[in-house]
Design a protein around this motif. Structure first.
Motif, PDB file in Angstrom:
ATOM      1  N   TYR A 120       3.908   6.496 -15.023  1.00 21.78           N
ATOM      2  CA  TYR A 120       2.489   6.885 -15.029  1.00 21.78           C
ATOM      3  C   TYR A 120       2.349   8.378 -14.766  1.00 21.78           C
ATOM      4  CZ  TYR A 120       3.547   5.175 -10.268  1.00 21.78           C
ATOM      5  OH  TYR A 120       4.145   4.882  -9.067  1.00 21.78           O
ATOM      6  N   PRO A 121       2.718   9.219 -15.740  1.00 28.02           N
ATOM      7  CA  PRO A 121       2.548  10.664 -15.586  1.00 28.02           C
ATOM      8  C   PRO A 121       1.084  11.074 -15.783  1.00 28.02           C
ATOM      9  CG  PRO A 121       3.401  10.161 -17.753  1.00 28.02           C
ATOM     10  CD  PRO A 121       3.346   8.864 -17.016  1.00 28.02           C
ATOM     11  N   ALA A 122       0.685  12.230 -15.196  1.00 30.56           N
ATOM     12  CA  ALA A 122      -0.667  12.775 -15.357  1.00 30.56           C
ATOM     13  C   ALA A 122      -0.654  14.232 -14.914  1.00 30.56           C
ATOM     14  CB  ALA A 122      -1.678  11.976 -14.549  1.00 30.56           C
ATOM     15  N   LEU A 123      -1.700  15.000 -15.276  1.00 25.85           N
ATOM     16  CA  LEU A 123      -1.801  16.389 -14.813  1.00 25.85           C
ATOM     17  C   LEU A 123      -2.027  16.445 -13.309  1.00 25.85           C
ATOM     18  CD1 LEU A 123      -3.975  17.970 -17.667  1.00 25.85           C
ATOM     19  CD2 LEU A 123      -1.497  18.124 -17.328  1.00 25.85           C
ATOM     20  N   HIS A 124      -2.846  15.499 -12.802  1.00 22.92           N
ATOM     21  CA  HIS A 124      -3.114  15.446 -11.358  1.00 22.92           C
ATOM     22  C   HIS A 124      -2.965  14.018 -10.899  1.00 22.92           C
ATOM     23  CE1 HIS A 124      -4.663  19.540 -11.593  1.00 22.92           C
ATOM     24  NE2 HIS A 124      -5.408  19.143 -12.628  1.00 22.92           N
ATOM     25  N   GLN A 125      -2.381  13.855  -9.712  1.00 26.11           N
ATOM     26  CA  GLN A 125      -2.120  12.519  -9.194  1.00 26.11           C
ATOM     27  C   GLN A 125      -2.326  12.485  -7.694  1.00 26.11           C
ATOM     28  OE1 GLN A 125       1.904  10.183  -8.565  1.00 26.11           O
ATOM     29  NE2 GLN A 125       1.375  10.192 -10.763  1.00 26.11           N
ATOM     30  N   GLU A 126      -3.086  11.454  -7.254  1.00 25.67           N
ATOM     31  CA  GLU A 126      -3.276  11.218  -5.827  1.00 25.67           C
ATOM     32  C   GLU A 126      -2.858   9.787  -5.532  1.00 25.67           C
ATOM     33  OE1 GLU A 126      -7.215  12.035  -4.612  1.00 25.67           O
ATOM     34  OE2 GLU A 126      -7.226  14.105  -5.369  1.00 25.67           O
ATOM     35  N   GLU A 127      -2.096   9.595  -4.446  1.00 30.97           N
ATOM     36  CA  GLU A 127      -1.573   8.278  -4.131  1.00 30.97           C
ATOM     37  C   GLU A 127      -2.089   7.793  -2.786  1.00 30.97           C
ATOM     38  OE1 GLU A 127       2.539   7.549  -4.612  1.00 30.97           O
ATOM     39  OE2 GLU A 127       2.782   8.953  -6.271  1.00 30.97           O
ATOM     40  N   THR A 128      -2.405   6.510  -2.717  1.00 24.80           N
ATOM     41  CA  THR A 128      -2.685   5.794  -1.476  1.00 24.80           C
ATOM     42  C   THR A 128      -1.627   4.710  -1.378  1.00 24.80           C
ATOM     43  OG1 THR A 128      -4.145   4.208  -2.547  1.00 24.80           O
ATOM     44  CG2 THR A 128      -5.158   6.263  -1.778  1.00 24.80           C
ATOM     45  N   PRO A 129      -1.587   3.924  -0.328  1.00 25.62           N
ATOM     46  CA  PRO A 129      -0.532   2.901  -0.223  1.00 25.62           C
ATOM     47  C   PRO A 129      -0.454   1.970  -1.431  1.00 25.62           C
ATOM     48  CG  PRO A 129      -1.600   3.172   1.882  1.00 25.62           C
ATOM     49  CD  PRO A 129      -2.362   4.041   0.931  1.00 25.62           C
ATOM     50  N   ASP A 130      -1.612   1.585  -2.025  1.00 30.54           N
ATOM     51  CA  ASP A 130      -1.566   0.654  -3.156  1.00 30.54           C
ATOM     52  C   ASP A 130      -2.031   1.266  -4.468  1.00 30.54           C
ATOM     53  OD1 ASP A 130      -0.603  -1.532  -1.699  1.00 30.54           O
ATOM     54  OD2 ASP A 130      -2.614  -2.009  -0.977  1.00 30.54           O
ATOM     55  N   VAL A 131      -2.925   2.256  -4.449  1.00 30.25           N
ATOM     56  CA  VAL A 131      -3.571   2.755  -5.653  1.00 30.25           C
ATOM     57  C   VAL A 131      -3.139   4.186  -5.940  1.00 30.25           C
ATOM     58  CG1 VAL A 131      -5.763   3.224  -6.788  1.00 30.25           C
ATOM     59  CG2 VAL A 131      -5.549   1.244  -5.271  1.00 30.25           C
ATOM     60  N   VAL A 132      -2.874   4.438  -7.254  1.00 30.24           N
ATOM     61  CA  VAL A 132      -2.558   5.787  -7.713  1.00 30.24           C
ATOM     62  C   VAL A 132      -3.726   6.258  -8.570  1.00 30.24           C
ATOM     63  CG1 VAL A 132      -0.958   7.222  -9.014  1.00 30.24           C
ATOM     64  CG2 VAL A 132      -0.094   5.294  -7.700  1.00 30.24           C
ATOM     65  N   HIS A 133      -4.297   7.415  -8.234  1.00 36.62           N
ATOM     66  CA  HIS A 133      -5.414   7.987  -8.985  1.00 36.62           C
ATOM     67  C   HIS A 133      -4.862   9.055  -9.925  1.00 36.62           C
ATOM     68  CE1 HIS A 133      -8.207   5.933  -6.304  1.00 36.62           C
ATOM     69  NE2 HIS A 133      -7.447   6.351  -5.288  1.00 36.62           N
ATOM     70  N   LEU A 134      -4.969   8.806 -11.235  1.00 37.65           N
ATOM     71  CA  LEU A 134      -4.454   9.724 -12.246  1.00 37.65           C
ATOM     72  C   LEU A 134      -5.623  10.413 -12.923  1.00 37.65           C
ATOM     73  CD1 LEU A 134      -1.869   7.262 -13.903  1.00 37.65           C
ATOM     74  CD2 LEU A 134      -1.459   8.864 -12.014  1.00 37.65           C
ATOM     75  N   ARG A 135      -5.525  11.741 -13.084  1.00 41.86           N
ATOM     76  CA  ARG A 135      -6.601  12.520 -13.688  1.00 41.86           C
ATOM     77  C   ARG A 135      -6.016  13.532 -14.667  1.00 41.86           C
ATOM     78  NH1 ARG A 135      -8.480   8.943 -11.463  1.00 41.86           N
ATOM     79  NH2 ARG A 135     -10.235   8.832  -9.965  1.00 41.86           N
ATOM     80  N   GLY A 136      -6.617  13.547 -15.911  1.00 45.56           N
ATOM     81  CA  GLY A 136      -6.212  14.542 -16.903  1.00 45.56           C
ATOM     82  C   GLY A 136      -4.951  14.167 -17.653  1.00 45.56           C
ATOM     83  N   ASP A 137      -5.087  13.850 -18.925  1.00 47.56           N
ATOM     84  CA  ASP A 137      -3.949  13.527 -19.786  1.00 47.56           C
ATOM     85  C   ASP A 137      -3.023  12.518 -19.117  1.00 47.56           C
ATOM     86  OD1 ASP A 137      -2.418  13.582 -22.058  1.00 47.56           O
ATOM     87  OD2 ASP A 137      -1.267  15.364 -21.477  1.00 47.56           O
ATOM     88  N   CYS A 138      -3.619  11.440 -18.654  1.00 50.19           N
ATOM     89  CA  CYS A 138      -2.840  10.460 -17.902  1.00 50.19           C
ATOM     90  C   CYS A 138      -2.469   9.268 -18.778  1.00 50.19           C
ATOM     91  CB  CYS A 138      -3.598  10.006 -16.660  1.00 50.19           C
ATOM     92  SG  CYS A 138      -5.331   9.624 -16.931  1.00 50.19           S
ATOM     93  N   ARG A 139      -1.412   8.588 -18.373  1.00 47.42           N
ATOM     94  CA  ARG A 139      -0.916   7.461 -19.159  1.00 47.42           C
ATOM     95  C   ARG A 139      -0.129   6.527 -18.262  1.00 47.42           C
ATOM     96  NH1 ARG A 139       2.991  10.245 -23.409  1.00 47.42           N
ATOM     97  NH2 ARG A 139       3.973   8.187 -23.570  1.00 47.42           N
ATOM     98  N   ILE A 140      -0.057   5.265 -18.683  1.00 48.31           N
ATOM     99  CA  ILE A 140       0.804   4.269 -18.054  1.00 48.31           C
ATOM    100  C   ILE A 140       1.620   3.635 -19.178  1.00 48.31           C
ATOM    101  CG2 ILE A 140       0.917   2.117 -16.756  1.00 48.31           C
ATOM    102  CD1 ILE A 140      -1.673   2.836 -15.425  1.00 48.31           C
ATOM    103  N   GLU A 141       2.938   3.654 -19.036  1.00 45.31           N
ATOM    104  CA  GLU A 141       3.806   3.221 -20.124  1.00 45.31           C
ATOM    105  C   GLU A 141       4.889   2.291 -19.619  1.00 45.31           C
ATOM    106  OE1 GLU A 141       6.469   5.150 -23.785  1.00 45.31           O
ATOM    107  OE2 GLU A 141       5.657   6.428 -22.200  1.00 45.31           O
ATOM    108  N   THR A 142       5.099   1.173 -20.405  1.00 47.26           N
ATOM    109  CA  THR A 142       6.226   0.273 -20.194  1.00 47.26           C
ATOM    110  C   THR A 142       6.955   0.131 -21.530  1.00 47.26           C
ATOM    111  OG1 THR A 142       5.074  -1.763 -20.800  1.00 47.26           O
ATOM    112  CG2 THR A 142       4.803  -1.000 -18.525  1.00 47.26           C
ATOM    113  N   THR A 143       7.962  -0.709 -21.564  1.00 48.90           N
ATOM    114  CA  THR A 143       8.659  -0.928 -22.838  1.00 48.90           C
ATOM    115  C   THR A 143       7.758  -1.590 -23.860  1.00 48.90           C
ATOM    116  OG1 THR A 143       9.505  -3.034 -22.014  1.00 48.90           O
ATOM    117  CG2 THR A 143      10.919  -1.098 -21.742  1.00 48.90           C
TER     118      THR A 143
END
Length: 741
Positions: free
Chosen positions: A29-52
């Protein structure tokens, strides 16, 4: 930035890994900006989530690593690498672990269907869908208040809209209360609409209605139902109303019980109310049955096939057949056989029925049946290998036959037993090849004609002796240069040959009941001579093609009555004449056959063939069949001419010209058109005319055809229409087999 790997459940096998795909158990899950909490990742700007298997892209994504839910907003793009489908939405929620989610203000595509059947309009466009919102549950979408199409999406030619669609990419799309639109104009309502997306789509459902018009049948409209019984069997039924004549029924059933066994059954019938012509009610009710099948892996090494055809009357065929060639054909042939091969032997068990209609009058027909015929053949087997080799072969058969004509009928148990052994050798002398053979033929009949031509139960034994000599001389060859436009060089090859045949012992030819060509065997002393000309052309790349093939042949008869087989005033055909030419010519005893010429020419886009028989007794060409065709770019032209004017006691005269010309084909994009005519100069009648026009887009096609019939009892004008959806099917009254191209 890359997130940690996480194991995910996979309910179905994946495609081969992409070259740049993540590891099988990884979630990136790459992105230009990323903020993490124990369970949730906040992705901002050109963000994506990728699996096979999947890829989610958006302006903003909130991803819960514990539950697997991804909440995406702004330019949401979703892609499945398993099914190949792609989706765009304003926003949506998707669960990476369970493969489910919701997308809002959505549009998407599925890959074009592969394996489109021959003759069906095809497109490489993907399958498009749009809707207010959609749900994805594992491998399917539920589309709400949307439409589907496979046209280019900006200005689609057709759409199917519905409150709810259930879509499984690479499988099917189903809509309820669907409305089909052409250029935004509603033309069809369907309570349930099924659109296949897979390679081999089969599903039960109602067939699209069809409509047409005929000057004798009236308006023609109908519909039907297709029943996919299971994976191996299906059945289609269609009913059509000829408003001026009555109802028609069509049943089409097919099956594949095993991997090596298949069958198809087609039944077509008309409940004809009749047509009033000159104050007389003219009716032609009836039906036709066609059945085909094969089994290639039967016990004891047998394989079998059958091709069964039946019509209730020739009048029905002539009145209601959709095909011109079928309507004018007076023959109905059926065959079924079992066959077994050994190294040098063949066993055939054949059931056969040949029916020839002389006219539309009931009962005016000839029927020949074999119930059955058992054939056992031995191919050439070497008896002696030495300076002069010898081979032995044989044909044998036992036939339970029956023949029915308006004037007589054989017993249902008429037997014919035939044994035909042959010994062959070969002599080579300085380029000359001499192939002599000697044969005996014994044929036993349980029924025969007497001297007055009456059918009797008297047995008959035909005992014949035969000597053949096939002479092949050295070939003559010459190579010469050609103009550049024709090729680099050409070779002219001449192959002279001669065949001598002597048959004696058939002293009761006219007592024999004819079941097939074996009964045309007669006494003869004859010599057939011929020249076979070949012209081969070699191009600059070394490719060799045959430019011209021309065969000339003629036979000399020293027994002009063929041992008494000739009957004055009747149509005389014996095996010797039938092998030489398809046209009967024995109106009087003669010593020379017609000179038979068979010319074939093929050059670039031009092909031509001319078969002609010149009769030296009558002093003119008695039979001529010529065909020529030319194609340039999208233009094509074919012309055929049949001219028969020999001895009228042997063959009816004919003089017909068939012409077909056009532009394009029925699958080409844009406008296409063609016309075909058959004109009878003997009677001054235009027997058949067809004019067809078609316009094809990137996803659908429109065809219209006018047909004119005028022969026998038929005088009819027809209008036929067809609408094709690419990769789906054709709907309307214009069948694929009735189109010009």
């Amino acid at each position: 930035m890359l997130g940690p790997a996480r194991s995910i459940a996979q309910e179905h096998p994946t495609r081969p890994l992409r070259a740049d795909a993540p590891a099988p158990d990884a979630i990136l899950y790459p992105a230009l900006h990323q903020e993490e909490t124990p369970d949730v990742v906040h992705l901002r700007g050109d963000c994506r989530i990728e699996t096979t298997e999947t890829l989610i892209e958006a302006d903003e994504i909130d991803y819960d690593r514990h539950t697997g839910w991804a909440h995406a907003r702004g330019n949401l793009r979703f892609q499945s690498f398993v099914d190949g489908d792609k989706l765009q939405a304003d926003y949506g929620d998707y669960n990476i672990q369970s493969d489910e989610g919701k997308f809002f203000v959505v549009s998407g595509t599925a890959p074009a269907k592969a394996g489109v059947r021959r003759g069906l309009l095809s497109t490489t466009n993907p399958f498009y869908f749009q809707g207010q919102w959609a749900e994805r549950i594992k491998d399917q979408y539920i589309l709400h208040h949307g439409f589907i199409t496979d046209c280019k999406i900006k200005k689609p030619w057709w759409t199917m809209s519905a409150p709810v669609f259930n879509i499984i990419p690479d499988d099917r799309a189903v809509g309820r209360n669907a409305i089909f639109r052409l250029k935004h104009i509603p033309v069809l309502y369907a309570p349930i609409f099924y659109r296949p997306l897979g390679r081999n789509p089969r599903a039960s459902g109602f067939l699209t209605p069809n409509a047409g018009n005929s000057s004798s049948r009236g308006l023609m409209f109908g519909g039907g139902y297709y029943w996919a019984i299971n994976r191996s069997y299906d059945l289609a039924y269609r009913i059509q109303d000829f408003t001026a004549r009555g109802l028609t029924h069509t049943i089409d059933a097919s099956g594949k019980p095993t991997q090596n066994t298949s069958f198809n059954v087609y039944i077509y019938g008309v409940q004809d109310r009749g047509e009033v012509i000159n104050g007389i009610l003219f009716k032609a009710p009836g039906y036709t049955v066609e059945a085909k099948g094969k089994a290639t892996d039967l016990p004891w090494g047998f394989e079998g096939r059958f091709d069964f055809n039946y019509i209730s009357s020739f009048l029905f065929r002539q009145t209601f057949s959709e095909s011109y060639q079928e309507a004018i054909s007076s023959e109905v042939n059926s065959i079924a056989y079992l066959q077994r091969h050994w190294n040098d032997y063949i066993l055939n068990i054949v059931f056969k029925r040949n029916e020839l209609y002389e006219s539309t009058t009931p009962g005016d027909r000839d029927v020949i049946q074999k119930l059955p015929e058992v054939e056992f053949e031995g191919r050439d087997r070497e008896l002696l290998n030495g300076p002069i080799p010898f081979w032995f072969s044989f044909d044998s058969s036992a036939t339970l036959g029956r023949r029915q004509e308006p004037t007589y009928q054989t017993n249902s148990t008429m037997n014919r037993d035939d044994l035909y052994p042959r010994v062959t050798t070969k002599l080579d002398l300085d380029g000359f090849h001499l192939i002599p053979s000697f044969a005996l033929r014994e044929t036993f009949y349980t029924d025969s004609f007497n001297a007055q031509g009456q059918l009797t139960n008297d047995t008959l034994l035909r005992s014949a002796r035969e000597f053949d000599l096939d002479i092949r001389t050295p070939t003559l060859e010459r190579t010469f240069a050609l103009p550049k436009r024709l090729g680099k060089q050409a070779k002219h090859v001449i192959e002279p040959y001669a065949k001598f045949q002597y048959v004696t012992g058939v002293d009761a030819f006219n007592r024999i009941i004819r079941l097939d060509a074996d009964d045309l065997y007669s006494d003869t002393t004859q010599l057939e001579v011929g020249l076979i000309n070949h012209i081969y052309v070699k191009d600059k790349n070394g490719n060799i093609d045959e430019l011209l093939n021309w065969t000339l042949k003629q036979a000399r008869y020293w027994n002009p009555t063929f041992g008494g087989a000739f009957v004055p005033g009747e149509r005389n055909v014996v095996e010797s004449t039938e092998d030489l030419t398809a046209f009967a010519f024995m109106g009087t005893p003669r010593n020379f056959s017609p000179i038979v010429s068979d010319l074939r020419l093929s050059y670039l886009k031009f092909t031509a063939e001319w078969r002609a028989d010149y009769d030296p007794v009558l002093g003119h060409i008695v039979a001529s069949i010529a065909n020529a065709g030319y194609r340039f770019s999208q233009y094509f032209l074919t012309v055929g001419h049949n001219d028969i004017h020999g001895d009228p006691t042997q063959l009816p005269g004919a003089n017909q010209v068939t012409t077909t010309f056009g532009y394009g084909n029925d699958l080409r994009r844009g406008w296409n058109g063609a016309a075909s005519t058959t004109y009878d100069y003997e009677r001054g009648i235009l027997l058949y005319t067809t004019i067809q026009s078609a316009y094809n887009t990137d996803c659908c096609g429109f065809s219209a055809q006018f047909r004119r019939f005028e022969f026998g009892t038929r005088n009819e004008n027809q209008w036929r229409f067809s609408f094709q959806l690419a990769n789906i099917g054709a709907f309307g009254s214009l069948r694929q087999q009735d189109r010009i191209f």
